[in-house]
Design a protein around this motif. Structure first.
Motif, PDB file in Angstrom:
ATOM      1  N   SER A 172       5.640   6.396   6.379  1.00 49.37           N
ATOM      2  CA  SER A 172       5.102   7.162   5.263  1.00 49.37           C
ATOM      3  C   SER A 172       3.618   6.845   5.118  1.00 49.37           C
TER       4      SER A 172
ATOM      5  N   TRP B 169       0.823  -1.200   0.000  1.00 52.97           N
ATOM      6  CA  TRP B 169       0.000   0.000   0.000  1.00 52.97           C
ATOM      7  C   TRP B 169       0.866   1.262   0.000  1.00 52.97           C
ATOM      8  N   GLY B 170       2.178   1.072  -0.087  1.00 54.51           N
ATOM      9  CA  GLY B 170       3.088   2.204  -0.161  1.00 54.51           C
ATOM     10  C   GLY B 170       3.614   2.697   1.163  1.00 54.51           C
TER      11      GLY B 170
ATOM     12  N   ALA C  24       0.010   5.774   2.941  1.00 50.79           N
ATOM     13  CA  ALA C  24      -0.431   4.876   1.872  1.00 50.79           C
ATOM     14  C   ALA C  24      -0.588   5.664   0.569  1.00 50.79           C
ATOM     15  N   PHE C  25      -0.414   4.980  -0.543  1.00 52.64           N
ATOM     16  CA  PHE C  25      -0.395   5.664  -1.836  1.00 52.64           C
ATOM     17  C   PHE C  25      -1.742   6.290  -2.202  1.00 52.64           C
TER      18      PHE C  25
END
Length: 286
Positions: free
Chosen positions: A202, A171-172, A204-205
């Motif tokens: 970070s 999910w990034g 999620a995309f």
């Protein structure tokens, strides 16, 4: 939780257990099995494990109950480097598929305010996640006992633990965790423990500041945002030195208080969340 452990002729150890939990809107069943093998006069320990989560989710905003299945794999090695030092390396992988939402949050769309989303409407809709998620984590830990005469009195009869963890998913999200813990014998019966943990991740995309009805993914979960946390704590453990009652006493009269402990932790998150955590405990043995 129910389970058992068995060592097969000092060849391999097996742990197997089953965990069941139930909340008002969430039910989980998890069988787990893990294997442990000692090598080189128990200076090297290999571990491997597998578990399967089957979760049933019925959050208040879901139209019908959903299900999620997760396969969890773990492998690790613990190596004694010296009489004072041991290190551990580990790897885990989790694959989940099904309903990834908990059904407990709504997402404002087309300019609606989050504070207005107390019920489903055309501008307050359910979260929409990808249908699967793959997670991987890599860990490194080192434990060291400060026993040498060359150490300053401040550090004698103490130990430290350093832990590092890197996480990534499809999910990034990438995250890093570093943790340090120091233990010190203040006396034969008193232990001081100091700890600090830093975590950063970070986002999620598919995370956006605002969503439109036409967006395929829509989420309001704060766990998928970019943030970092700090946790600092102190703990004091006092062994009471109590002895068991004389031989022949029954189980209940043979119970004795073995230690008393207290802990304070301060938690600070970049999103503005601040927490003070206080714990007091009395440990019993028998």
């Amino acid at each position: 939780t129910a389970g058992f452990s068995h060592n097969f002729s000092n060849i391999i150890g097996v742990d197997a257990y089953y965990d069941y939990s139930k909340e008002r809107d969430y039910t989980s069943n998890t069988p787990t099995i893990s294997l442990k093998k000692d090598l080189f006069e128990k200076n090297t320990t290999l571990t491997a494990g597998y578990s399967r989560n089957t979760d049933k989710i019925s959050g208040q905003f879901l139209d019908q109950r959903g299900e999620r299945k997760t396969d969890n794999y773990f492998a690790g090695v613990t190596q004694v480097i010296s009489p004072e030092t041991a290190v551990q390396l580990g790897y885990s992988k989790n694959i989940s598929y099904g309903l990834e939402s908990e059904g407990i949050r709504l997402v404002p769309v087309d300019g609606a305010l989050a504070s207005s989303c107390t019920a489903k409407s055309a501008t307050c809709v359910n979260e929409k996640f990808p249908g699967s998620r793959q997670r991987k984590a890599y860990i490194f830990n080192v434990n060291h006992w400060l026993a040498h005469e060359g150490f300053h009195d401040l550090f004698k009869r103490g130990s430290f633990k350093l832990g590092l963890r890197y996480y990534e998913d499809d999910w990034g999200i990438d995250s890093y965790t570093s943790e340090f813990e120091y233990n010190k014998y203040l006396s034969d019966d008193t232990i001081l423990r100091l700890g600090y943990r830093y975590y950063t991740q970070s986002k999620a995309f598919f995370i956006k500041d605002t969503y439109a009805t036409s967006d395929y993914f829509k989420v309001s979960s704060p766990q998928l945002e970019e943030f970092d946390t700090h946790l600092t704590g102190i703990k004091l453990i006092r062994r009471l030195g109590n002895e068991k009652s004389p031989e022949g006493a029954n189980l209940f009269s043979d119970v004795f208080a073995s230690s008393i402990e207290g802990k304070y932790e301060f938690y600070n998150e970049s999103t503005g969340v601040v927490a003070h955590i206080v714990m007091a405990g009395l440990r019993f043995g028998f």
